[in-house]
Design a protein around this motif. Sequence first.
Motif, short mmCIF file in Angstrom:
data_model
loop_
_atom_site.label_atom_id
_atom_site.label_comp_id
_atom_site.label_asym_id
_atom_site.label_seq_id
_atom_site.Cartn_x
_atom_site.Cartn_y
_atom_site.Cartn_z
N MET A 89 17.10 4.19 -11.56
CA MET A 89 15.75 3.67 -11.71
C MET A 89 14.78 4.58 -10.97
SD MET A 89 14.17 -0.05 -10.85
CE MET A 89 13.82 0.10 -9.13
N LEU A 90 13.68 4.85 -11.59
CA LEU A 90 12.63 5.65 -10.97
C LEU A 90 11.72 4.77 -10.13
CD1 LEU A 90 11.62 7.89 -13.98
CD2 LEU A 90 13.06 8.51 -12.05
N SER A 91 11.16 5.34 -9.09
CA SER A 91 10.20 4.64 -8.24
C SER A 91 8.97 5.49 -8.07
CB SER A 91 10.80 4.34 -6.87
OG SER A 91 11.88 3.46 -6.98
N ASN A 92 7.85 4.85 -7.82
CA ASN A 92 6.61 5.53 -7.48
C ASN A 92 6.31 5.27 -6.02
OD1 ASN A 92 4.75 4.82 -10.53
ND2 ASN A 92 6.28 6.35 -10.15
N ILE A 93 5.62 6.21 -5.40
CA ILE A 93 5.17 6.03 -4.03
C ILE A 93 3.71 5.62 -4.07
CG2 ILE A 93 4.75 7.15 -1.82
CD1 ILE A 93 7.11 9.00 -2.47
N HIS A 94 3.39 4.53 -3.41
CA HIS A 94 2.03 4.01 -3.36
C HIS A 94 1.52 4.08 -1.93
CE1 HIS A 94 -1.40 1.45 -4.33
NE2 HIS A 94 -1.11 0.75 -3.25
N HIS A 95 0.27 4.50 -1.77
CA HIS A 95 -0.37 4.51 -0.46
C HIS A 95 -0.93 3.11 -0.18
CE1 HIS A 95 -0.39 8.82 -1.36
NE2 HIS A 95 -0.43 9.00 -0.05
N ILE A 96 -0.56 2.52 0.93
CA ILE A 96 -1.06 1.19 1.30
C ILE A 96 -2.57 1.28 1.54
CG2 ILE A 96 -0.94 -0.66 2.99
CD1 ILE A 96 2.05 0.20 3.38
N GLN A 97 -2.96 2.22 2.39
CA GLN A 97 -4.39 2.52 2.57
C GLN A 97 -4.64 3.79 1.77
OE1 GLN A 97 -5.75 3.14 6.57
NE2 GLN A 97 -7.85 3.42 5.94
N HIS A 98 -5.49 3.67 0.75
CA HIS A 98 -5.73 4.80 -0.14
C HIS A 98 -6.26 6.01 0.60
CE1 HIS A 98 -5.04 2.51 -3.83
NE2 HIS A 98 -5.57 1.50 -3.17
N GLN A 99 -5.89 7.17 0.12
CA GLN A 99 -6.33 8.43 0.73
C GLN A 99 -7.85 8.52 0.78
OE1 GLN A 99 -3.57 10.70 -1.95
NE2 GLN A 99 -3.57 12.02 -0.15
N ALA A 100 -8.52 8.04 -0.24
CA ALA A 100 -9.98 8.08 -0.29
C ALA A 100 -10.61 7.25 0.84
CB ALA A 100 -10.48 7.57 -1.63
N ASN A 101 -9.82 6.32 1.37
CA ASN A 101 -10.29 5.47 2.47
C ASN A 101 -9.67 5.87 3.81
OD1 ASN A 101 -11.78 3.96 0.63
ND2 ASN A 101 -10.07 2.61 0.22
N GLY A 102 -9.19 7.09 3.89
CA GLY A 102 -8.63 7.59 5.14
C GLY A 102 -7.14 7.41 5.30
N ILE B 235 -2.39 -3.79 -1.54
CA ILE B 235 -1.09 -4.19 -0.99
C ILE B 235 -1.31 -4.38 0.51
CG2 ILE B 235 1.26 -3.43 -0.52
CD1 ILE B 235 1.08 -3.62 -3.38
N ARG B 236 -0.91 -5.51 1.02
CA ARG B 236 -1.01 -5.72 2.46
C ARG B 236 0.20 -5.13 3.14
NH1 ARG B 236 -3.36 -11.56 4.02
NH2 ARG B 236 -5.51 -11.05 3.52
N LYS B 237 -0.05 -4.51 4.25
CA LYS B 237 1.03 -3.89 5.01
C LYS B 237 1.85 -4.98 5.69
CE LYS B 237 1.64 -0.59 8.75
NZ LYS B 237 0.92 0.28 9.67
N LEU B 238 3.15 -4.88 5.59
CA LEU B 238 4.06 -5.79 6.28
C LEU B 238 4.78 -5.02 7.36
CD1 LEU B 238 5.70 -7.64 3.26
CD2 LEU B 238 3.87 -8.46 4.72
N GLU B 239 5.02 -5.64 8.46
CA GLU B 239 5.78 -4.97 9.51
C GLU B 239 6.88 -5.90 10.00
OE1 GLU B 239 3.30 -5.73 13.57
OE2 GLU B 239 2.75 -4.02 12.36
N VAL B 240 7.95 -5.33 10.48
CA VAL B 240 9.07 -6.11 10.98
C VAL B 240 8.81 -6.47 12.43
CG1 VAL B 240 11.54 -6.08 11.47
CG2 VAL B 240 10.67 -4.97 9.41
N SER B 241 8.89 -7.74 12.71
CA SER B 241 8.70 -8.22 14.08
C SER B 241 9.89 -7.75 14.92
CB SER B 241 8.63 -9.74 14.10
OG SER B 241 8.72 -10.22 15.42
#
Length: 55
Positions: A1-14, A40-46
């Motif tokens: 299966m192919l995957s795409n990489i998505h920027h959580i905070q877009h490059q245009a926004n820093g 997409i909201r960033k999730l982090e592991v506690s």
Amino acid sequence: MLSNIHHIQHQANGGTHRYNNLILMHPNCHRSIHAAKRAIRKLEVSKKSDTLMRA
């Protein structure tokens, strides 16, 4: 299966190419996020409980 990489905070926004700003997505899901202009909201592991928490 192919995957795409998505920027959580877009490059245009820093956003960067660092791993903590990237998420792997199914190509159809990636397209639908951009088409709907949704974020997409960033999730982090506690560190205390290993559960996912919204950042």
